[in-house]
Scaffold this active site. Structure first.
Site, short mmCIF file in Angstrom:
data_model
loop_
_atom_site.label_atom_id
_atom_site.label_comp_id
_atom_site.label_asym_id
_atom_site.label_seq_id
_atom_site.Cartn_x
_atom_site.Cartn_y
_atom_site.Cartn_z
CB SER A 1 -0.75 0.26 1.34
OG SER A 1 -1.30 1.32 1.25
CE1 TYR B 1 -6.00 4.90 -2.43
CE2 TYR B 1 -4.79 4.46 -0.39
CZ TYR B 1 -5.79 4.10 -0.47
OH TYR B 1 -7.23 3.03 -0.31
CB THR C 1 -6.59 2.59 -4.97
OG1 THR C 1 -6.00 1.44 -4.59
CG2 THR C 1 -8.08 2.67 -4.33
CE LYS D 1 -7.44 -2.89 -4.01
NZ LYS D 1 -8.04 -2.61 -3.32
CG HIS E 1 -11.27 0.44 -0.66
ND1 HIS E 1 -11.07 1.18 -1.77
CD2 HIS E 1 -10.76 0.13 0.47
CE1 HIS E 1 -9.21 1.49 -0.91
NE2 HIS E 1 -9.51 1.08 0.49
C1 LIG Z 1 -8.10 -2.29 7.02
C2 LIG Z 1 -7.18 -1.64 5.88
C3 LIG Z 1 -6.91 -1.07 5.29
C4 LIG Z 1 -6.40 -1.38 3.38
N1 LIG Z 1 -6.05 -0.49 2.75
C5 LIG Z 1 -5.83 0.14 1.34
C6 LIG Z 1 -5.16 0.44 0.66
O1 LIG Z 1 -4.25 1.10 1.30
N2 LIG Z 1 -5.32 0.38 -0.39
C7 LIG Z 1 -5.65 0.19 -1.19
O2 LIG Z 1 -6.15 -0.08 -2.27
N3 LIG Z 1 -6.63 -1.30 -0.77
C8 LIG Z 1 -6.45 -1.02 0.94
N4 LIG Z 1 -7.94 -1.77 1.21
C9 LIG Z 1 -8.38 -2.75 0.46
C10 LIG Z 1 -8.26 -3.87 0.18
O3 LIG Z 1 -6.91 -3.82 -0.25
C11 LIG Z 1 -9.32 -4.68 0.02
O4 LIG Z 1 -9.82 -4.87 -1.44
C12 LIG Z 1 -10.23 -5.24 0.49
O5 LIG Z 1 -9.43 -5.59 2.48
C13 LIG Z 1 -10.75 -6.78 0.13
O6 LIG Z 1 -11.59 -7.15 1.48
P1 LIG Z 1 -11.54 -8.21 2.35
O7 LIG Z 1 -10.42 -7.58 3.53
O8 LIG Z 1 -12.33 -8.51 2.64
O9 LIG Z 1 -10.37 -9.23 1.92
C14 LIG Z 1 -7.94 -1.87 2.82
C15 LIG Z 1 -8.23 -2.94 3.59
C16 LIG Z 1 -7.72 -2.85 4.88
C17 LIG Z 1 -9.22 -3.21 5.26
C1 LIG Z 2 -6.34 7.48 7.73
C2 LIG Z 2 -6.09 7.02 5.95
C3 LIG Z 2 -6.95 6.18 5.28
C4 LIG Z 2 -6.17 5.82 4.49
C5 LIG Z 2 -7.26 5.05 3.77
C6 LIG Z 2 -6.32 3.52 3.60
C7 LIG Z 2 -7.21 2.45 3.12
O1 LIG Z 2 -6.88 2.57 2.64
C8 LIG Z 2 -8.84 2.07 4.47
O2 LIG Z 2 -8.51 2.34 5.30
O3 LIG Z 2 -9.07 0.62 3.62
#
Ligand SMILES: Cc1cc2nc3c(=O)[nH]c(=O)nc-3n(C[C@H](O)[C@H](O)[C@H](O)COP(=O)(O)O)c2cc1C
Ligand SMILES: CCCCCCC(=O)C(=O)O
Length: 355
Positions: free
Chosen positions: A106, A129, A155, A224, A248
């Site tokens: 990420s 991002y 994303t 994405k 997401h």
């Molecule tokens: C705690 C957390 C942080 C995430 N951070 C990002 C991120 O920084 N960038 C991003 O594109 N998606 C982020 N996502 C989304 C994940 O890439 C993904 O799309 C999603 O978690 C898939 O679903 P699942 O958790 O049910 O497997 C995040 C998801 C979670 C749970």
């Molecule tokens: C506090 C900033 C959150 C950035 C996004 C991270 C993410 O994709 C997520 O938490 O979901």
């Protein structure tokens, strides 16, 4: 149904993480309808197995954008992993290396990119991002490319951050050493609040960002957060090498369609022009099987890896990936498929109503 090791990691993470950190990882946007429906949606498909095939060995190897992997189960980008375990992204990158899985790092990684790349010690992709400060985005992308990222995943579903009601009571405050670790050298002199503002996602970004990222990095770019066939085509027309079907993890637009129900339309529209990956609510080999049979090139998992990380560092994250991969091999054998090439949509009966 969630696999047992994944459930155990989740329960342990819930017990041991500070409540605000657990809620940050676990929560979804709004009333969490998408979050809830997401996992159930995979279970609404039914299977039409083949019989009397030689499934004495099941080959799960695959190739993504020219790079071979041992398994189609991959690590989704997830922010601030140091909050789950001191090794954070380093541990998850090591887990992906150990299991031969694709690791997507990420933009919000809480360990230095170059250290994450060294821990991955193999093919990894960088999630982008597109931040308000374009120079900051460019600097990070160039660093990721220099450190060996093989593709960028921009994303598209986060022009603004989804509101998570569960988190608001115990609002997480990400410490500067996790938030700014990859940013501050490019924002020298800015106070932390201004630095965080510069690093916010730019809501004015358009699909032109795909061409820009290709230009500055020379890397293939995937988008994405795609849930519609026409949008996938728009991204490909703008130069994307592929797309990730995703909402997401239910953290952005509540009531967005579950990925499981969007996948087939996107695969049809993309029509082989590039890989279609998928994530969201994947918790078993059966979920993976449905996704791959519908045409996904790989399946990304988010929270299960984070729970594994929280429970047992790199070992826990690797255990989550291995559990899903082993379970996939098992259900592929039961379906009569000895390799990923033998998975196709005829194996799957979609939900009767589409809903
Ligand atoms: C705690 C957390 C942080 C995430 N951070 C990002 C991120 O920084 N960038 C991003 O594109 N998606 C982020 N996502 C989304 C994940 O890439 C993904 O799309 C999603 O978690 C898939 O679903 P699942 O958790 O049910 O497997 C995040 C998801 C979670 C749970
Ligand atoms: C506090 C900033 C959150 C950035 C996004 C991270 C993410 O994709 C997520 O938490 O979901």
């Amino acid at each position: 149904m969630t696999l047992l090791p994944l459930q155990a990691h989740h329960d342990q993470a819930q017990e041991t993480l500070p409540p605000e950190v657990y809620e940050y990882y676990a929560s979804g946007a709004g009333a969490e309808l998408t979050l809830q429906e997401q996992e159930q949606a995979w279970a609404r498909f039914r299977l039409r197995p083949r019989v009397l095939r030689d499934v004495s060995t099941v080959d799960l190897t695959t190739t993504l954008l020219g790079t071979p992997f041992s398994s189609p189960v991959a690590v989704a980008p997830a922010a601030f992993q140091q909050l789950a375990h001191p090794d954070g992204e380093l541990a998850v990158a090591r887990a992906a290396r150990a299991t031969g899985s694709l690791y997507v790092c990420s933009t919000r990684a809480s360990r230095p990119l170059e250290d994450v790349a060294a821990a991955a010690d193999g093919p990894w992709w960088f999630q982008v991002y597109n931040m308000r400060d374009r120079d900051l985005t460019a600097a990070l992308v160039r660093r990721a490319a220099a450190a060996g990222a093989r593709a960028l995943v921009v994303t598209g579903d986060t022009p603004v951050v989804g509101i998570k009601r569960r988190v608001s009571g115990t609002r997480i405050s990400v410490p500067d050493d996790s938030y700014l670790v990859n940013l501050e050298r490019h924002l020298a002199g800015l106070p932390a609040t201004a630095a965080r503002a510069a690093a916010e996602q730019d809501p004015s970004a358009t699909v032109d960002v795909v061409g820009w990222l290709r230009e500055i990095s020379d890397l293939p770019v995937l988008v994405k957060g795609v849930l519609r066939g026409d949008e996938a085509v728009r991204c490909l027309d703008a130069g994307a090498a592929g797309v990730v079907v995703s909402n997401h993890g239910g953290r952005q637009l509540d009531r967005a369609v579950p990925s499981a129900l969007a996948l087939a339309e996107v695969v049809r529209a993309v029509d082989g022009r590039g890989p279609v990956l998928v994530d969201g609510g994947v918790r078993s080999g059966l979920d993976c099987l449905v996704a791959l049979a519908l045409g996904a090139a790989a399946v990304l998992v988010g929270r299960p890896v984070v729970w594994g990380l929280a429970a047992d560092g790199a070992t826990g994250a690797a255990a989550a990936l291995t559990a899903l991969t082993d379970d996939l091999a098992h259900v592929m054998a039961l379906t009569g498929a000895a390799s990923l090439a033998e998975l196709d949509p005829s194996l799957v009966v979609p939900p009767a109503t589409g809903w």
